[in-house]
Design a protein around this motif. Sequence first.
Motif, mmCIF file in Angstrom:
data_model
loop_
_atom_site.group_PDB
_atom_site.id
_atom_site.type_symbol
_atom_site.label_atom_id
_atom_site.label_comp_id
_atom_site.label_asym_id
_atom_site.label_seq_id
_atom_site.Cartn_x
_atom_site.Cartn_y
_atom_site.Cartn_z
ATOM 1 N N ARG A 1 6.571 -13.370 3.481
ATOM 2 C CA ARG A 1 7.430 -13.331 4.578
ATOM 3 C C ARG A 1 7.274 -11.572 4.770
ATOM 4 O O ARG A 1 7.360 -10.567 5.336
ATOM 5 C CB ARG A 1 8.765 -13.067 3.677
ATOM 6 C CG ARG A 1 10.160 -14.024 4.291
ATOM 7 C CD ARG A 1 10.244 -14.682 5.973
ATOM 8 N NE ARG A 1 11.662 -13.685 6.513
ATOM 9 C CZ ARG A 1 11.446 -13.508 8.254
ATOM 10 N NH1 ARG A 1 10.507 -14.086 8.734
ATOM 11 N NH2 ARG A 1 12.209 -13.012 8.328
ATOM 12 N N CYS A 2 7.364 -10.311 3.315
ATOM 13 C CA CYS A 2 6.563 -9.403 3.765
ATOM 14 C C CYS A 2 6.356 -9.361 4.585
ATOM 15 O O CYS A 2 6.047 -7.998 5.461
ATOM 16 C CB CYS A 2 6.781 -8.969 2.036
ATOM 17 S SG CYS A 2 5.625 -9.451 1.219
ATOM 18 N N PHE A 3 5.222 -9.773 4.500
ATOM 19 C CA PHE A 3 3.183 -9.898 5.535
ATOM 20 C C PHE A 3 3.787 -9.617 6.615
ATOM 21 O O PHE A 3 3.498 -8.265 7.754
ATOM 22 C CB PHE A 3 2.478 -10.685 4.792
ATOM 23 C CG PHE A 3 1.230 -10.441 5.312
ATOM 24 C CD1 PHE A 3 0.678 -9.165 5.312
ATOM 25 C CD2 PHE A 3 1.018 -11.094 6.375
ATOM 26 C CE1 PHE A 3 -0.604 -8.786 5.253
ATOM 27 C CE2 PHE A 3 -0.262 -11.300 7.629
ATOM 28 C CZ PHE A 3 -0.814 -10.179 7.321
ATOM 29 N N ASP B 1 1.016 -1.530 0.150
ATOM 30 C CA ASP B 1 -0.114 0.077 -0.068
ATOM 31 C C ASP B 1 0.662 1.284 0.139
ATOM 32 O O ASP B 1 1.536 0.866 0.828
ATOM 33 C CB ASP B 1 -0.938 -0.357 1.136
ATOM 34 C CG ASP B 1 -1.958 1.009 1.324
ATOM 35 O OD1 ASP B 1 -1.317 2.393 0.377
ATOM 36 O OD2 ASP B 1 -2.611 0.719 2.177
ATOM 37 N N GLU B 2 0.543 1.916 -1.477
ATOM 38 C CA GLU B 2 2.098 3.015 -1.173
ATOM 39 C C GLU B 2 1.970 4.817 -0.617
ATOM 40 O O GLU B 2 2.658 4.573 0.083
ATOM 41 C CB GLU B 2 1.641 3.701 -2.763
ATOM 42 C CG GLU B 2 1.693 3.574 -3.594
ATOM 43 C CD GLU B 2 2.104 3.787 -4.846
ATOM 44 O OE1 GLU B 2 1.538 5.135 -4.957
ATOM 45 O OE2 GLU B 2 1.445 3.175 -5.610
ATOM 46 N N GLU B 3 0.350 4.069 0.606
ATOM 47 C CA GLU B 3 -0.023 5.462 1.260
ATOM 48 C C GLU B 3 0.832 4.535 2.615
ATOM 49 O O GLU B 3 0.846 6.085 3.410
ATOM 50 C CB GLU B 3 -1.504 5.545 1.649
ATOM 51 C CG GLU B 3 -2.259 5.909 -0.021
ATOM 52 C CD GLU B 3 -1.835 7.235 0.252
ATOM 53 O OE1 GLU B 3 -2.427 7.905 0.649
ATOM 54 O OE2 GLU B 3 -1.545 7.188 -1.410
ATOM 55 N N ALA C 1 1.915 -2.193 5.691
ATOM 56 C CA ALA C 1 1.729 -1.651 4.391
ATOM 57 C C ALA C 1 1.417 -3.097 3.032
ATOM 58 O O ALA C 1 1.326 -3.243 2.964
ATOM 59 C CB ALA C 1 3.269 -0.961 4.077
ATOM 60 N N VAL C 2 2.330 -4.478 4.044
ATOM 61 C CA VAL C 2 2.235 -5.324 2.702
ATOM 62 C C VAL C 2 0.549 -5.420 2.445
ATOM 63 O O VAL C 2 0.469 -6.214 4.474
ATOM 64 C CB VAL C 2 2.770 -6.141 3.090
ATOM 65 C CG1 VAL C 2 2.284 -7.279 1.899
ATOM 66 C CG2 VAL C 2 4.422 -5.147 3.345
ATOM 67 N N PRO D 1 7.923 4.533 -1.446
ATOM 68 C CA PRO D 1 7.353 3.599 -1.125
ATOM 69 C C PRO D 1 7.816 2.102 -2.079
ATOM 70 O O PRO D 1 8.174 2.661 -3.449
ATOM 71 C CB PRO D 1 5.554 4.247 -2.481
ATOM 72 C CG PRO D 1 5.626 5.436 -2.403
ATOM 73 C CD PRO D 1 7.797 5.592 -2.425
ATOM 74 N N HIS D 2 7.335 0.749 -1.812
ATOM 75 C CA HIS D 2 8.223 0.555 -2.239
ATOM 76 C C HIS D 2 7.794 -0.996 -3.336
ATOM 77 O O HIS D 2 5.609 -0.418 -3.221
ATOM 78 C CB HIS D 2 8.795 -0.762 -1.659
ATOM 79 C CG HIS D 2 10.314 -0.775 -0.446
ATOM 80 N ND1 HIS D 2 10.456 0.119 -0.536
ATOM 81 C CD2 HIS D 2 11.760 -1.153 -0.809
ATOM 82 C CE1 HIS D 2 11.789 0.596 -0.472
ATOM 83 N NE2 HIS D 2 11.863 -0.666 -0.082
#
Lengths: 183, 726
Positions: B713-715, B674-676, B722-723, B700-701
């Motif tokens: 993993r990122c979550f 989520d860019e925000e 943000a993930v 933002p990634h």
Amino acid sequence: MSVTTDNWEQVQATARQVLGEEVVAFIGLCRDEPNPESQLIAVLHKVQAQYGYLAAAHLDAVAQLMQIPAAKVSGVASFYHYFRLQPRGRFVINVCMGTACYVKGADRVAQKLMDELGIRFGETSTDGVFTLESSRCLGTCGLAPVMMVDNQVHPEVTPDQVPLILEKYLDVARRESQAESGA
Amino acid sequence: MGTVQDRYKELAASAEQIRREKFENAPILIQVGSATCEHAAGSREVLDEFRKHVAASGRDDIILHQTGCTGRCSREPIVGIFMPGQLPIKYERVDRELVHQIFTGHIQKNTPILARVLDGPVDRVYDFELLCCGSHRCGWREGTELESALPGLLQEAGVDLQRVKIARASCFGACSAATEKTCSHILVKPQKTLYRVCSSDDLREIIREHIQGGRVVERLRVGGKTIGRKFFEIYGDVAFFNRQTRVALRHNGVVDPTSIAEYFHYRGFQALARVLDQGDSAWVIDQVTASRLRGRGGGGFPTGKKWAMAAAASEKTRYIVCNADEGDPGAFMDRSMLESDPFNVVEGMILGGFAIGAHRGFFYVRAEYPLAIERIQNAIGECRKQGLLGKNILGSGFDFDLEVRLGAGAFVCGEETALIHSIEGERGQPRIRPPYPTESGLWGKPTVINNVETFANITAVINYGPEWFSQIGTKASGGTKVFALAGKIKHTGLVEVPMGMTLRELIFEIGGGVIGGKRIKAVQTGGPAGGCIPEEMLDLPIDFDSLTQAGSIMGSGGMIVLDEDDCMVDVAKFFMAFSQDESCGKCTPCREGTTRMLEILERITSGQGTLEDIAKLERLARLVKKSSLCGLGRAAPNPVLSTLNHFRDEYLAHVTDRRCPARKCAALIHYEIDEEKCVGCTVCARNCPVACISGSRREPHVIDQSRCIKCGRCFEVCRFDAVVRT
Ligand SMILES: Cc1cc2nc3c(=O)[nH]c(=O)nc-3n(C[C@H](O)[C@H](O)[C@H](O)COP(=O)(O)O)c2cc1C
Ligand code: SF4
Ligand code: SF4
Ligand code: SF4
Ligand code: FES
Ligand code: FES
């Protein structure tokens, strides 16, 4: 058990060489008990405990000594998952993939191990240090997810802990090989 | 009195002598559990550390006592400290540092470490603990329950309520038909006095004499080694234990499993001596039949009936086998019993052998349980030394001996005909029944095969009587059942409850509910042969018939709690993969059927499934259930059928919406940033195993969807939520 071979002396001598005194003596004891052929699985356990796996030569010698057809011995050895027909690494990693461990993320621990070691279940790392295996349940479900390295149970493992655990055993292996080359 | 009783009394007396010498001169006791779970959690190191401390202190009034497993897996290592005149205190998750604190603080200076007490922290140590029987068979005329009447009576007498802890326990085994519903029982600790109370005047007297005056009220005291007593003396202060009724597990965590002397102390071999003295094998079978004990290995066949069948066989060479193969993943009841109280199981087997007229018995144990094997072998060796196994047991003329046989990692060997082949040294393949093993088993002779827990109940039936035993539980099944609680439950571990308790009570009141405040979705019972019981049905009583009606089975006692993160299709797939792999391949419906069903489930979980697949799956499941040769194949479809029955909407979501509602099936989930919300901390990018996240610091990634392997993993690592997982 009645012995029906005429080269019994020779069979015993070969078996002693291949299986070692201890196993041969155990088979000797079984022979005095009722239903000696029923001890086949126990004998295979003994051989595997001593040599780490069951080689074709072991199976042959067991068949000869116990007077059981070779086809039956290898049939039994291959039927049971616990018996290994290939040599293993210095350490055997057993990841529990039982229900309790699975729902607590054992699959991610297993994946991490495969990534780190570059091998899959049933394989041995190229340096011969680790063999990766999976298990049905180690009986310590309350501590899920668990993995066992040889006889040491590691409780509540997370993927992040995997490299550290491996490093510890690698260290042991390294020291052993240094000691060996030094000797 | 016959020679059997004399011989038994001699043995018991010398065992008692050994035990007394061990405990007598050391008023302080440190108790550490020793079983597989405890070892994994570090109990051996803890014991060593205590040993060092005791040695360094030079004190000779302390003994270290090793026991088996209490069943609190998630809290191990547990250490119990018993100081004279004080309530026992148990610590959880003990490590070296805590050993030091316990030794220097609690033992040396008498200041317990309140923050680390089991299921604590607690804010104080009480002077007394009053444990009230909460079982339905006890009750008293006064109307209200004992524990609600107590505070008022204590206050009336002027006792400071801060000094007394009131708790509710289950049966102490002191009840009888004569006292049923009219009297209740109360255990006063630390004096460990058990009282029978029938009126509030009785209670007043106990308060005045015992609590205030320090004198035991002999008039109301119940003596003897009643069944649950010792267990509650040690563990009665914690809700997890208090709601249990310990029969098969009554010595677990109480005795040293390697010591025959300690087993003797808790009525060990008393049942055997009585039975051999009477010499009436039919009487034993009658007792077991009257107890309404049903086999605990999963099938629930009446044990007395099974024994009677073997005893009636015309062939006189007979065998008895203890099935300790425990192949159900997620179950560890039998392991714990064998590691914690092996003599009890051995005694149960000798009794069974006598009842059916067998002279040779076998323990079939899975090779994955090295400690259990060691303890059984030790128990057998000790029994032989004392003449409790072998020729002419206790001078009765009865010969019986036991052998240990190892399994070798084949689930199907738990099936009785496969088990027989395995003991005979063959491949463990089942055969068609009938003939049943009671007619033609090992080497073609009549053979009784029972589960570990079944045998563990036999001594209780003989010692405490079939009436008492059958009163616990329900009409159709007497006694208790041991369960292994695992999965998403707060208190994982081993529990024993009366048949008829509801699943909800078991999971929430004993198990403490779901971890992490999540919602419970289902309970899986019976392992690969069982099914999933949805949340709505948790008020179901636990017994063989209710669970079968709900589409699951009682099974051997594995109980896995599933929460909202568990996908039911995935669970069905998990069990199908298990059954497919363990199918011995002898018959086609099971061999081919499990393979086909697994393929369909894989299609569905990978987002390739169709409605037709679901229909096909259901048809196949019914076919395999009907036409397989043995119990493995016949039960393998159960996880599929029960999830299809209770969670069909989850299957439909996978095939029609291509969505996994639990967000478990990797192919159907999707991670996005989520860019925000993304602050560009780079943590996710550094953790992604395939390096498919890009973006510069503080920007933002972005995830490259084509390369993402959906590992999650990122979550997990993003601290800014943000993930997004969809
Ligand atoms: C595939 C399969 C696996 C089984 N595994 C076990 C087991 O691990 N332990 C067990 O006691 N019974 C197991 N059983 C049940 C046994 O066949 C048998 O019914 C039981 O040991 C009888 O003992 P009981 O009457 O005391 O329950 C299994 C059955 C099947 C079909
Ligand atoms: S049902 Fe399965 S496990 Fe049983 S005999 Fe047939 S193939 Fe073997
Ligand atoms: S971890 Fe979260 S906040 Fe940090 S870069 Fe990744 S998505 Fe953005
Ligand atoms: S889910 Fe895994 S592979 Fe995909 S972006 Fe996240 S960390 Fe990378
Ligand atoms: S399921 Fe992993 S230890 Fe039992
Ligand atoms: S029910 Fe109260 S002691 Fe048994």
